[in-house]
Design an enzyme around this catalytic site. Sequence first.
Site, short mmCIF file in Angstrom:
data_model
loop_
_atom_site.label_atom_id
_atom_site.label_comp_id
_atom_site.label_asym_id
_atom_site.label_seq_id
_atom_site.Cartn_x
_atom_site.Cartn_y
_atom_site.Cartn_z
N GLU A 17 5.86 -5.81 7.74
CA GLU A 17 5.31 -4.68 8.49
C GLU A 17 5.93 -4.44 9.86
O GLU A 17 5.97 -3.29 10.32
CB GLU A 17 3.78 -4.85 8.62
CG GLU A 17 3.02 -4.61 7.33
CD GLU A 17 3.04 -5.78 6.36
OE1 GLU A 17 2.53 -5.63 5.24
OE2 GLU A 17 3.56 -6.86 6.74
N ASP B 165 -1.35 -7.02 7.57
CA ASP B 165 -2.78 -6.77 7.42
C ASP B 165 -3.27 -7.42 6.12
O ASP B 165 -2.81 -8.48 5.75
CB ASP B 165 -3.09 -5.27 7.49
CG ASP B 165 -2.44 -4.48 6.36
OD1 ASP B 165 -1.53 -5.02 5.68
OD2 ASP B 165 -2.83 -3.31 6.15
N GLY C 21 0.29 -5.11 0.72
CA GLY C 21 -0.93 -5.06 -0.07
C GLY C 21 -0.86 -5.87 -1.34
O GLY C 21 -1.90 -6.29 -1.87
N GLY D 81 0.83 -1.20 0.00
CA GLY D 81 0.00 0.00 0.00
C GLY D 81 0.86 1.24 0.00
O GLY D 81 2.07 1.20 0.29
#
Length: 350
Positions: free
Chosen positions: A139, A147, A116, A68
Amino acid sequence: MDMQAPEVIVERQGAIGRIRLNRTRALNSLNVPMIRLIAAALTEFENDPAVAAVLVTGEGERGLCAGGDIRMIYESGRERPAEGAQFWREEFIVNSRISGYRKPYIAIMDGIVMGGGVGISAHGSHRIVTERTRLAMPETGIGYFPDVGATWLLPKAPGEFGTYLGLTGRDIVAADAVHARLADSFVTSQKLEALVTDLARLPATADSADVDAVIVRHSSEAPPTPLQHHLALIDRCFAFDTVEEILAALAADGSDFAKETLALLNSRSALSMKLTLDLLRAGRRSASLNECLEREYSATLGMLSNDDFYEGVRAAVIDKDRNPKWNVALADVTPEMLSRFARKDHPPLF
């Protein structure tokens, strides 16, 4: 590719609906406009009887998607938190749609696939890696947590391999991705063009088994990796439910791999590791992907006020000094700190 081309190219190729990520200067990192273009394409192709399957690829030479657009969240997070919240909301909804997509969803995970990028590929029905694949959920190295449904995916890896990947953020190659159940098939990069051509020749009535048959014709066994030699150690040392116990187990093992892993974990955000382990264990007990995505979304909202997240992004993306100065040590992480990542003051995703 034409500089004026859209950041997501949506087109038909035979009976295949193609989604081509085209933000090459940012390694196809996802932003809100791209997420919306992907969502619209999924709707279009799902409703088109002439489309048998969807194929997702990344333009450029470097990879499918680096994740992302965390630079945007870094720049807007404190002053305009609604922008980051909206990005995550729309991204997670697309991740869920991919998982439940009614037609075969094929992702070619060539090159870099991170964060992402895992979300728009690993939830698909047909996931292809190559000798160039470098996959990671990195992350904890930026003060964040895995996520995009990773807390649903990673606990499904054999043994504690998913725990290891989530906490360390280590990048893995094709065979490891297949072992982790984040990918299904290995196709060498030189065969990708022929694979896509054969997929496009499928009839509009083709189903998942037909797609399988095409992929099998082009696939082979992924080369073994050194990481496969350490699976027993990973299962043993990462079986605990606290970060402290995992670190102690690695220290007690004393092997070179354990020392290397311990050093890697000690470079990560302690708060992120604690949060990640809690979310992975909750994911293991969860009944659905959507349950995990709801929990992850609550945690993202807490990230917008997490100093370690901004410091991690600064070090990795803004200043690129690769030397984050974490604000919270492992011994100082309290239940109260972790509780702010379990907010309930937001509309549900689903």
